[in-house]
Design a protein around this motif. Structure first.
Motif: not given
Length: 506
Positions: A444, A449, A291, A457, A462-463, A440, A468
């Motif tokens: 998630s 996220s 995270c 974030k 929102k990242v 996105q 991703s």
């Protein structure tokens, strides 16, 4: 202020001379593009490796993958290279490709305005010089603007204070009472160094971090000689580490077996060095692995076994003339405060004003949620390609691998623009929207996220910093400049005639 106008129109102007900007210049030079400039606000190249001079500054990614594939860092002395070696590498890169001929230092670009009539970017510097360019290539990076939180009473402190990225080498910390506000990526490197000389060092930690061992490896003379004599041995080591780090991407997916393994390794590293159960608890994160940025250090935990080092986890209430008052009412007195409080990671513009079509500023276009197609292109801002832009940061691999893909993509764009002065590349809103929705959705499902406070974030959760997927997935997406993404249909034959590799049209 006297404005000096430069009427020459460049094919591209790169803003910033760190890894991404110099990499772009090298890509241009390798491909025969010579009508470009690199504008740097400081008096020398280097980016974060020029600026971060704190004790112990080093790369937390293995050096053999923290270099460009076409210019290997064969002389690197160790697996995790220090700041001086990385700065030396960038200077060697600039020398190899003649980039210093294109570099203009002391050029702080304050604004860039799109000229719809001439289809060029008009740049103005703080020093009063104007430039014109077909393509604008901002290479600011994500970690270049130091951040110091606005603590109550900050201005009242009577001792010496500074940010870790603006280290005061004129301040001798020997015998001083030092407070480090922050315990993350920079702090894990300078804290062990400061502890060696300070009379007492207090480290203020807002939240614990997952820390893995670096297992530093110093290359032997025989290994270094082998790298120089037969670079293939270096490439094989590089490939092995690349594959290992790519596989590590699974650790960033929420609640996976790989993430559990990452947590186990971090916990094992902590328990190997910290015996005190109370201190162990303070160093144990309460959020998903990945995270926040995963840190690597061999000597951070052992530092807290010293008698002159304390970990403070009570929140900071205010700063006083003598030090820091924490929320439990205790005043901690210091001679020096070091702010290891990170960077304004979402200030992608580095304080520069960019005005695109119809007078819309990039600030207005983005608000608090920066986004760009492939992290590079923003609708309404033609011929602009951002390096290391939104959603291109990594937590599992070397950012240089991402930069290299971007450098090749942008070279294709500059080639296309140079073929005809009427050519314009403005990504379509639908292209950007589709891309952003997809990443996105993928984000998630990632640890980025999950529930923690991180610089990945924005304030809405929102990242906006991280990519991703894997490096390989990004390379596949950025391999070819597809003109259809920019609303240009039917130019495939033109591209073929120009023999510009990578163009495509649907």
């Amino acid at each position: 202020m006297t404005i000096m106008s430069n009427d020459h129109v460049y094919n591209a102007i790169i803003i910033g001379a760190g890894y991404s900007g110099l990499g772009q210049g090298a890509q241009f030079a390798r491909d025969g593009i010579d009508n470009f400039l690199i504008l740097e606000k400081e008096d020398q190249l280097g980016g974060v490796w020029r600026d971060n001079t704190y004790p112990g500054a080093a790369c937390d990614t293995q050096s053999v993958i923290y270099c460009f594939s076409y210019f290997l860092h064969l002389g690197v002395s160790r697996m995790y290279a220090g700041r001086e070696e990385l700065l030396g590498y960038l200077n060697a890169l600039a020398d190899e490709y003649g980039l210093k001929d294109y570099l203009r230092t002391g050029q702080h670009v304050t604004s860039a305005v799109w000229d719809e009539t001439d289809k060029v970017w008009a740049l103005t510097t703080k020093e009063g010089t104007r430039y014109r360019s077909r393509a604008l290539v901002p290479a600011w990076g994500q970690l270049g603007t130091p951040n110091i939180p606005n603590f109550p009473g900050l201005s009242t402190f009577e001792g010496i204070s500074f940010h870790s990225a603006e280290w005061r080498h004129d301040v001798d910390l020997t015998g001083k009472r030092v407070g480090s506000i922050g315990a993350a990526a920079s702090a894990v490197q300078y804290v062990p160094e400061v502890a060696e000389v300070a009379s007492h060092l207090s480290v203020f930690q807002r939240s614990a971090n997952y820390i893995l061992p670096r297992n530093q490896q110093v290359f032997t003379e025989e290994e270094l000689a082998s790298f120089q004599r037969n670079p293939e041995t270096y490439r094989q080591l590089r490939k092995s580490i690349h594959n290992e780090r790519e596989a590590g991407f699974e650790r960033t997916r929420r609640q996976t077996d790989a993430a559990a393994e990452g947590m186990r390794l971090a916990r094992e590293h902590l328990e190997n060095h910290i015996q005190d159960p109370v201190l162990r608890e303070k160093f144990t994160p309460d959020y998903d692995f990945g995270c926040k940025r995963i840190l690597r250090s061999d000597d951070f935990y052992p530092t807290f076994n010293r008698e002159n080092v304390s970990l403070v986890t009570e929140g900071i209430e205010r700063i006083t003339p003598r030090g820091i008052v924490t929320r439990d009412g205790v005043e901690h007195e210091f001679d020096v405060l070091v702010f290891g409080t990170g960077f304004q990671s979402q200030a992608f513009q580095a304080g520069m004003e960019i005005i695109g079509r119809d007078g819309v500023s990039l600030d207005e276009r983005w608000g608090n949620a920066p986004e760009a197609y492939l992290g590079m292109s923003v609708d309404g801002f033609p011929n602009m390609f951002i390096l290391y832009g939104p959603n291109t940061n990594l937590n599992h691999h070397s950012i240089v691998a991402m930069i290299e893909a971007q450098n090749r993509y942008i070279r294709q764009g500059v080639d296309y623009l140079g073929a005809d002065e009427q050519n314009v590349l403005d990504v379509t809103p639908s292209t950007l929207r589709t891309f952003n929705v997809q990443i996105q959705d993928e984000l998630s499902k990632s640890a980025y996220s999950s529930d923690c406070s991180s610089w990945y974030k924005n304030e809405d959760g929102k990242v906006i910093n991280n990519w991703s997927g894997t490096v390989a997935e990004y390379h596949a997406l950025a391999a070819e400049l597809n003109l259809a993404d920019y609303g240009i249909i039917g130019d495939a034959e033109v591209a073929a005639e120009l023999d510009l590799a990578g163009y495509g049209a649907s």
